[in-house]
Write an enzyme that holds these catalytic residues in place. Structure first.
Site, PDB file in Angstrom:
ATOM      1  N   LYS A  80      25.036   2.820  40.695  1.00  0.00           N
ATOM      2  CA  LYS A  80      24.783   4.269  41.109  1.00  0.00           C
ATOM      3  C   LYS A  80      23.971   4.301  42.314  1.00  0.00           C
ATOM      4  O   LYS A  80      23.020   3.490  42.448  1.00  0.00           O
ATOM      5  CB  LYS A  80      23.945   4.788  39.696  1.00  0.00           C
ATOM      6  CG  LYS A  80      23.963   6.545  39.910  1.00  0.00           C
ATOM      7  CD  LYS A  80      23.140   6.907  38.448  1.00  0.00           C
ATOM      8  CE  LYS A  80      23.116   8.423  38.647  1.00  0.00           C
ATOM      9  NZ  LYS A  80      22.208   8.947  37.565  1.00  0.00           N
ATOM     10  N   SER A 155      24.768  12.628  34.970  1.00  0.00           N
ATOM     11  CA  SER A 155      25.005  12.546  36.486  1.00  0.00           C
ATOM     12  C   SER A 155      25.709  11.331  36.832  1.00  0.00           C
ATOM     13  O   SER A 155      26.058  11.146  38.106  1.00  0.00           O
ATOM     14  CB  SER A 155      23.521  12.704  37.149  1.00  0.00           C
ATOM     15  OG  SER A 155      22.755  11.827  36.904  1.00  0.00           O
ATOM     16  N   SER A 179      22.097  11.110  31.035  1.00  0.00           N
ATOM     17  CA  SER A 179      23.079  10.926  32.144  1.00  0.00           C
ATOM     18  C   SER A 179      23.870   9.626  32.188  1.00  0.00           C
ATOM     19  O   SER A 179      24.747   9.212  33.108  1.00  0.00           O
ATOM     20  CB  SER A 179      22.312  11.014  33.597  1.00  0.00           C
ATOM     21  OG  SER A 179      22.266  12.273  34.056  1.00  0.00           O
TER      22      SER A 179
HETATM   23  N1  GLN Z   1      21.970  16.651  32.823  1.00  0.00           N
HETATM   24  C1  GLN Z   1      20.534  16.193  32.702  1.00  0.00           C
HETATM   25  C2  GLN Z   1      19.964  16.951  33.973  1.00  0.00           C
HETATM   26  O1  GLN Z   1      20.694  17.565  34.665  1.00  0.00           O
HETATM   27  C3  GLN Z   1      20.280  14.956  32.696  1.00  0.00           C
HETATM   28  C4  GLN Z   1      20.224  14.275  33.841  1.00  0.00           C
HETATM   29  C5  GLN Z   1      20.098  12.887  33.953  1.00  0.00           C
HETATM   30  O2  GLN Z   1      19.888  12.033  32.892  1.00  0.00           O
HETATM   31  N2  GLN Z   1      19.930  12.370  35.072  1.00  0.00           N
HETATM   32  O3  GLN Z   1      18.712  17.123  34.306  1.00  0.00           O
END
Ligand code: GLN
Length: 482
Positions: A80, A155, A179
């Site tokens: 990532k 994400s 994410s």
């Molecule tokens: N969707 C969550 C957020 O927007 C989690 C994101 C993540 O785990 N990095 O914060």
């Protein structure tokens, strides 16, 4: 559609000399170039460096020839874009870090390479890991390889999609509130969020430090187990990494389910849960019962507070962590009226809307007069959420089972209201708040779209979680992808 080989099969073929690491890497790069849905670009990978990939592969070949112990010899891996690598950029899906190349590599990346893996690409992501769809990347939205009009989740959507598209058997993602697990569920692959402290965060660009953890995607449970084993363990460069011994997660493959107590928390199966998702979860629990597990109803009563608590704590920490992107220390700089003007111009142009929203929200909940009402309250509620898990595991439950997400992958552009998007994490952000390990694996499809089931275990008990996942994966067989 996952990779033509699992990581273990690939590694063994390389060890036997039937395949060279260079061939394996070139094949992965070919698959990356070919990964399109019809004529549609998937936009799941941001950076590749074919020359460096080749160099890494040749170095692995030398180590194999010298008879070294190389547990991931020649296995191509995607990382990532918020995890530091020294050759390709680390831009966090943001304009503010466009073209930024880190002077050091993340511990997780170094460990993968020490294990013989070959890093082939950096993957697309929601800017600074804020999002649940990989639509909010400064480099454009990514598409779900299984359904190109839909999001891959986020994400870490690019990494999940790279595994789902069969480019690599293992990819790294990051977790703050779901994410890795949520995109794993949307793309029909396996995704693991380890216990907080299990994997070093050194070289992971900070979003919310008390929640962040590097996680692993695999085409199979075994791929994920191999990947996690390679990166786990104490790192003197991260004071929050734990000195807990790292067991051989693959040994869990042989674990019997007889006598294992699986908790079914009622808060994760609400009245309005999509009946088709409920049905898939029930079928998974039935399969585990047939293997000798006991399924027990449990309650985690503070689950209902999770989204609100998460969306106070995560933005609060983000507002502080992202203060370093000021036009002086990193990446983009846009001149303005004096120093203040330069900060303003750089940050307004460098950050996208969602990141700006989080910084504003975080600054607000931390400001004098609101700190006690919001941030301190949220920390107290977080402790209650963590206690729910501790109580469940103390009562004799070995592992919990829940749906990973309330819906399958949604269409690109479908969620324009941020709060609507935040609700995608309703079943996942609790594990981050409590610091416990959790993973998602495919348990079937609804309207042709993958559905994930989630196992959650007690702190540092990833082994138990893997044992249940190996057993369920075996029991479901091809049902998991139908
Ligand atoms: N969707 C969550 C957020 O927007 C989690 C994101 C993540 O785990 N990095 O914060």
């Amino acid at each position: 559609m996952t990779a033509p080989w699992t990581a273990a099969v690939l590694r063994d073929a390389i060890a036997r000399g039937e395949l060279t690491p260079a061939r394996a890497a070139a094949d992965a790069l070919d698959r990356a170039r070919a990964a399109k849905a019809g004529r549609e670009e998937l936009n799941i990978l941001l950076y590749q460096d074919d020359h460096d990939t080749r160099r890494q592969a040749d170095a692995v070949a030398d180590r194999v020839a010298d008879g070294g112990r190389v547990p991931l010899a020649g296995v191509p891996v995607v990382v990532k874009d918020n995890i530091a690598t020294t050759v390709m950029p680390t831009s966090c899906g943001s304009r503010i870090l466009e073209g930024y190349v880190s002077p050091y590599q993340a511990t997780a990346v170094r460990r993968l390479r020490d294990a013989g893996a070959v890093i082939v690409a950096k993957s697309n992501m929601d800017e600074f890991a804020m999002g649940s769809s990989t639509e909010h990347s400064a480099y454009g939205p990514a598409r779900n390889p299984l359904a190109p009009d839909r999001v891959p989740g986020g994400s870490s959507g690019g990494s999940a999609a790279a595994v789902a598209a069969g480019i690599v058997p293992i990819a790294l993602g990051s977790e703050t509130g779901g994410s890795v697990r949520q995109p794993a569920a949307f793309c029909g692959v396996v995704g693991v969020k380890p216990t907080y402290g299990r994997v070093s965060r050194y070289g992971l660009v900070a979003f919310a430090s008390s929640l962040d953890q590097i996680g692993v995607f695999g085409g199979t449970v075994d791929d994920a187990a191999l990947g996690l084993h390679a990166i786990a363990g104490l790192d003197p460069r991260d004071a929050t990494s734990a000195a807990e011994p790292v067991p051989d997660y693959r040994a869990a493959a042989a674990g019997a389910m007889t006598g294992v107590v699986i908790g079914k928390p009622k808060e994760y199966f609400p009245e309005d849960l999509d009946p088709r998702i409920r049905e898939r979860c029930d079928a998974a629990l039935d399969a585990l019962r047939r293997l000798g597990a006991e399924v027990r109803d449990v309650s985690l009563p503070h689950t209902r507070l999770a989204i609100e608590v998460y969306y106070i704590i995560a933005p609060a920490e983000a507002s502080s962590n992202l203060a370093r992107f000021d036009g002086v220390r990193y990446g983009l700089r846009i001149e303005g009226d004096g120093l203040r003007g330069m900060y303003e111009a750089t940050r307004s142009r460098g950050f996208g809307d969602e990141v700006t929203r989080r910084i504003l929200l975080g600054t607000y909940v931390l400001s004098a007069g609101y700190y006690d009402a919001y941030y301190r309250k949220a920390q107290q509620a977080r402790a209650l959420i963590a206690r729910d898990f501790a109580d469940a595991f103390r009562s004799g439950v070995h592992v919990l089972f829940t749906p990973t997400t309330p819906t399958p992958a949604f269409p690109i552009g479908a969620k324009s209201d941020p709060y609507d998007m935040y609700l995608s994490d309703i079943f996942t952000c609790t594990a981050n708040l409590a610091g416990v390990p959790a993973m998602s694996l495919p348990i079937g499809r609804v309207d042709g779209l993958p559905i994930g089931g989630q196992f959650i275990a007690s702190h540092f008990d990833e082994r138990q979680m893997f044992a249940a996942a190996y057993a369920l994966e075996r029991a479901l067989g091809s049902e998991a992808h139908r």
